[in-house]
Every structure is written in C-alpha cells, then in structure tokens.
Scaffold this motif. Structure first.
Motif, PDB file in Angstrom:
ATOM      1  N   VAL A   1       0.837  -1.189   0.000  1.00  0.00           N
ATOM      2  CA  VAL A   1       0.000   0.000   0.000  1.00  0.00           C
ATOM      3  C   VAL A   1       0.882   1.253   0.000  1.00  0.00           C
ATOM      4  O   VAL A   1       0.585   2.225  -0.693  1.00  0.00           O
ATOM      5  CB  VAL A   1      -0.961  -0.008   1.208  1.00  0.00           C
ATOM      6  N   LEU A   2       1.971   1.214   0.773  1.00  0.00           N
ATOM      7  CA  LEU A   2       2.874   2.368   0.810  1.00  0.00           C
ATOM      8  C   LEU A   2       3.419   2.674  -0.579  1.00  0.00           C
ATOM      9  O   LEU A   2       3.338   3.809  -1.057  1.00  0.00           O
ATOM     10  CB  LEU A   2       4.009   2.125   1.802  1.00  0.00           C
ATOM     11  N   MET A   3       3.965   1.676  -1.247  1.00  0.00           N
ATOM     12  CA  MET A   3       4.528   1.910  -2.576  1.00  0.00           C
ATOM     13  C   MET A   3       3.449   2.338  -3.568  1.00  0.00           C
ATOM     14  O   MET A   3       3.689   3.205  -4.410  1.00  0.00           O
ATOM     15  CB  MET A   3       5.232   0.653  -3.085  1.00  0.00           C
ATOM     16  N   GLU A   4       2.294   1.737  -3.479  1.00  0.00           N
ATOM     17  CA  GLU A   4       1.202   2.084  -4.389  1.00  0.00           C
ATOM     18  C   GLU A   4       0.847   3.574  -4.262  1.00  0.00           C
ATOM     19  O   GLU A   4       0.734   4.283  -5.261  1.00  0.00           O
ATOM     20  CB  GLU A   4      -0.021   1.223  -4.081  1.00  0.00           C
ATOM     21  N   HIS A   5       0.700   4.051  -3.053  1.00  0.00           N
ATOM     22  CA  HIS A   5       0.316   5.441  -2.851  1.00  0.00           C
ATOM     23  C   HIS A   5       1.477   6.396  -3.153  1.00  0.00           C
ATOM     24  O   HIS A   5       1.242   7.511  -3.638  1.00  0.00           O
ATOM     25  CB  HIS A   5      -0.256   5.645  -1.453  1.00  0.00           C
ATOM     26  N   LEU A   6       2.707   5.970  -2.911  1.00  0.00           N
ATOM     27  CA  LEU A   6       3.850   6.788  -3.312  1.00  0.00           C
ATOM     28  C   LEU A   6       3.901   6.928  -4.829  1.00  0.00           C
ATOM     29  O   LEU A   6       4.156   8.018  -5.350  1.00  0.00           O
ATOM     30  CB  LEU A   6       5.162   6.176  -2.803  1.00  0.00           C
ATOM     31  N   LEU A   7       3.647   5.839  -5.532  1.00  0.00           N
ATOM     32  CA  LEU A   7       3.620   5.907  -6.997  1.00  0.00           C
ATOM     33  C   LEU A   7       2.525   6.846  -7.483  1.00  0.00           C
ATOM     34  O   LEU A   7       2.751   7.680  -8.363  1.00  0.00           O
ATOM     35  CB  LEU A   7       3.413   4.508  -7.600  1.00  0.00           C
ATOM     36  N   LYS A   8       1.337   6.698  -6.917  1.00  0.00           N
ATOM     37  CA  LYS A   8       0.245   7.582  -7.332  1.00  0.00           C
ATOM     38  C   LYS A   8       0.581   9.033  -7.033  1.00  0.00           C
ATOM     39  O   LYS A   8       0.368   9.911  -7.874  1.00  0.00           O
ATOM     40  CB  LYS A   8      -1.061   7.180  -6.642  1.00  0.00           C
ATOM     41  N   ARG A   9       1.117   9.295  -5.862  1.00  0.00           N
ATOM     42  CA  ARG A   9       1.419  10.677  -5.478  1.00  0.00           C
ATOM     43  C   ARG A   9       2.490  11.287  -6.365  1.00  0.00           C
ATOM     44  O   ARG A   9       2.442  12.457  -6.704  1.00  0.00           O
ATOM     45  CB  ARG A   9       1.862  10.722  -4.002  1.00  0.00           C
ATOM     46  N   GLN A  10       3.460  10.486  -6.772  1.00  0.00           N
ATOM     47  CA  GLN A  10       4.565  11.023  -7.567  1.00  0.00           C
ATOM     48  C   GLN A  10       4.283  11.072  -9.061  1.00  0.00           C
ATOM     49  O   GLN A  10       4.848  11.908  -9.761  1.00  0.00           O
ATOM     50  CB  GLN A  10       5.837  10.213  -7.315  1.00  0.00           C
ATOM     51  N   TYR A  11       3.427  10.173  -9.556  1.00  0.00           N
ATOM     52  CA  TYR A  11       3.282  10.064 -11.011  1.00  0.00           C
ATOM     53  C   TYR A  11       1.890  10.375 -11.548  1.00  0.00           C
ATOM     54  O   TYR A  11       1.745  10.616 -12.743  1.00  0.00           O
ATOM     55  CB  TYR A  11       3.708   8.661 -11.477  1.00  0.00           C
ATOM     56  N   VAL A  12       0.875  10.370 -10.721  1.00  0.00           N
ATOM     57  CA  VAL A  12      -0.491  10.623 -11.189  1.00  0.00           C
ATOM     58  C   VAL A  12      -0.823  12.087 -10.930  1.00  0.00           C
ATOM     59  O   VAL A  12      -0.735  12.566  -9.805  1.00  0.00           O
ATOM     60  CB  VAL A  12      -1.515   9.708 -10.485  1.00  0.00           C
ATOM     61  N   ASP A  13      -1.208  12.778 -11.989  1.00  0.00           N
ATOM     62  CA  ASP A  13      -1.564  14.189 -11.877  1.00  0.00           C
ATOM     63  C   ASP A  13      -3.043  14.291 -11.510  1.00  0.00           C
ATOM     64  O   ASP A  13      -3.912  14.320 -12.382  1.00  0.00           O
ATOM     65  CB  ASP A  13      -1.279  14.903 -13.198  1.00  0.00           C
ATOM     66  N   SER A  14      -3.301  14.285 -10.200  1.00  0.00           N
ATOM     67  CA  SER A  14      -4.670  14.363  -9.699  1.00  0.00           C
ATOM     68  C   SER A  14      -4.655  15.088  -8.357  1.00  0.00           C
ATOM     69  O   SER A  14      -4.815  14.479  -7.300  1.00  0.00           O
ATOM     70  CB  SER A  14      -5.276  12.968  -9.561  1.00  0.00           C
ATOM     71  N   GLU A  15      -4.479  16.393  -8.427  1.00  0.00           N
ATOM     72  CA  GLU A  15      -4.298  17.188  -7.215  1.00  0.00           C
ATOM     73  C   GLU A  15      -5.381  16.985  -6.152  1.00  0.00           C
ATOM     74  O   GLU A  15      -5.065  16.953  -4.964  1.00  0.00           O
ATOM     75  CB  GLU A  15      -4.176  18.664  -7.575  1.00  0.00           C
ATOM     76  N   PRO A  16      -6.655  16.794  -6.524  1.00  0.00           N
ATOM     77  CA  PRO A  16      -7.661  16.575  -5.471  1.00  0.00           C
ATOM     78  C   PRO A  16      -7.408  15.316  -4.628  1.00  0.00           C
ATOM     79  O   PRO A  16      -7.887  15.213  -3.507  1.00  0.00           O
ATOM     80  CB  PRO A  16      -8.971  16.445  -6.246  1.00  0.00           C
ATOM     81  N   ASP A  17      -6.638  14.370  -5.163  1.00  0.00           N
ATOM     82  CA  ASP A  17      -6.361  13.120  -4.460  1.00  0.00           C
ATOM     83  C   ASP A  17      -5.088  13.166  -3.619  1.00  0.00           C
ATOM     84  O   ASP A  17      -4.848  12.273  -2.807  1.00  0.00           O
ATOM     85  CB  ASP A  17      -6.243  11.964  -5.458  1.00  0.00           C
ATOM     86  N   TYR A  18      -4.255  14.178  -3.800  1.00  0.00           N
ATOM     87  CA  TYR A  18      -2.949  14.214  -3.153  1.00  0.00           C
ATOM     88  C   TYR A  18      -3.037  14.081  -1.636  1.00  0.00           C
ATOM     89  O   TYR A  18      -2.299  13.320  -1.030  1.00  0.00           O
ATOM     90  CB  TYR A  18      -2.186  15.493  -3.495  1.00  0.00           C
ATOM     91  N   ARG A  19      -3.916  14.829  -1.001  1.00  0.00           N
ATOM     92  CA  ARG A  19      -3.983  14.814   0.461  1.00  0.00           C
ATOM     93  C   ARG A  19      -4.345  13.431   0.982  1.00  0.00           C
ATOM     94  O   ARG A  19      -3.769  12.950   1.955  1.00  0.00           O
ATOM     95  CB  ARG A  19      -5.004  15.854   0.958  1.00  0.00           C
ATOM     96  N   GLY A  20      -5.282  12.763   0.339  1.00  0.00           N
ATOM     97  CA  GLY A  20      -5.652  11.414   0.755  1.00  0.00           C
ATOM     98  C   GLY A  20      -4.499  10.442   0.601  1.00  0.00           C
ATOM     99  O   GLY A  20      -4.244   9.610   1.491  1.00  0.00           O
ATOM    100  N   TRP A  21      -3.797  10.531  -0.518  1.00  0.00           N
ATOM    101  CA  TRP A  21      -2.636   9.659  -0.723  1.00  0.00           C
ATOM    102  C   TRP A  21      -1.558   9.956   0.310  1.00  0.00           C
ATOM    103  O   TRP A  21      -0.932   9.042   0.850  1.00  0.00           O
ATOM    104  CB  TRP A  21      -2.072   9.822  -2.128  1.00  0.00           C
TER     105      TRP A  21
END
Length: 84
Positions: A1-21
């Motif tokens: 889960v840690l790596m998954e959310h780090l990947l999303k935070r670093q590579y997915v451009d979805s600012e509304p989701d950043y805080r949750g990640w």
C-alpha cells in the motif's frame, strides 16, 4: 500500500487526491515502523525483499492508471520509511 500510494502521489496528476494519498503514506509508514520496532529482526528481511515487493503495486497502479508511465524498476529504497 505504501509503494502504491507513493507511486500515485509522484506520477499521477490528480491534485484533489494528493492529500488522501499523503495521509495513507504517513499512516503506512507509521504502521511499518511500529512493526519494525516491535520486531527488529524483520528489518534485514524487509531490505532483502524490498525491490521484489514493487511488482504488485506497479501492476495495480498500471492497471488503474493506464495512461500514466510508471517506472518499471523500483524507484524507491527501504529508506522510504524515514522520508517526509
């Protein structure tokens, strides 16, 4: 889960989701560090399997975000538990 959310935070451009990640990243780091403090003998094991653990989160985020180009090789080291 840690790596998954780090990947999303670093590579997915979805600012509304950043805080949750980021919240999930903080929580996962805390939980893993707590586990390692309770069982310090797991630390060498974690380091030995760390890069192999990347396959599952990569597969999951690649499936959920097919238009995003994620690194095929693990961009993280076990020190991700200590970073902000």
């Amino acid at each position: 889960v840690l790596m998954e959310h780090l990947l999303k935070r670093q590579y997915v451009d979805s600012e509304p989701d950043y805080r949750g990640w980021e919240n999930t990243i903080d929580e996962q780091r805390e939980q893993i560090n707590l586990l390692l403090s309770e069982s310090p003998s797991l630390k060498p094991y974690l380091e030995s399997v760390f890069s192999d653990c990347y396959r599952y989160p990569l597969k999951k985020v690649s499936k959920n975000y097919p238009s995003v180009s994620f690194p095929q090789n693990c961009p993280f080291t076990s020190d991700i538990l200590d970073q902000d």
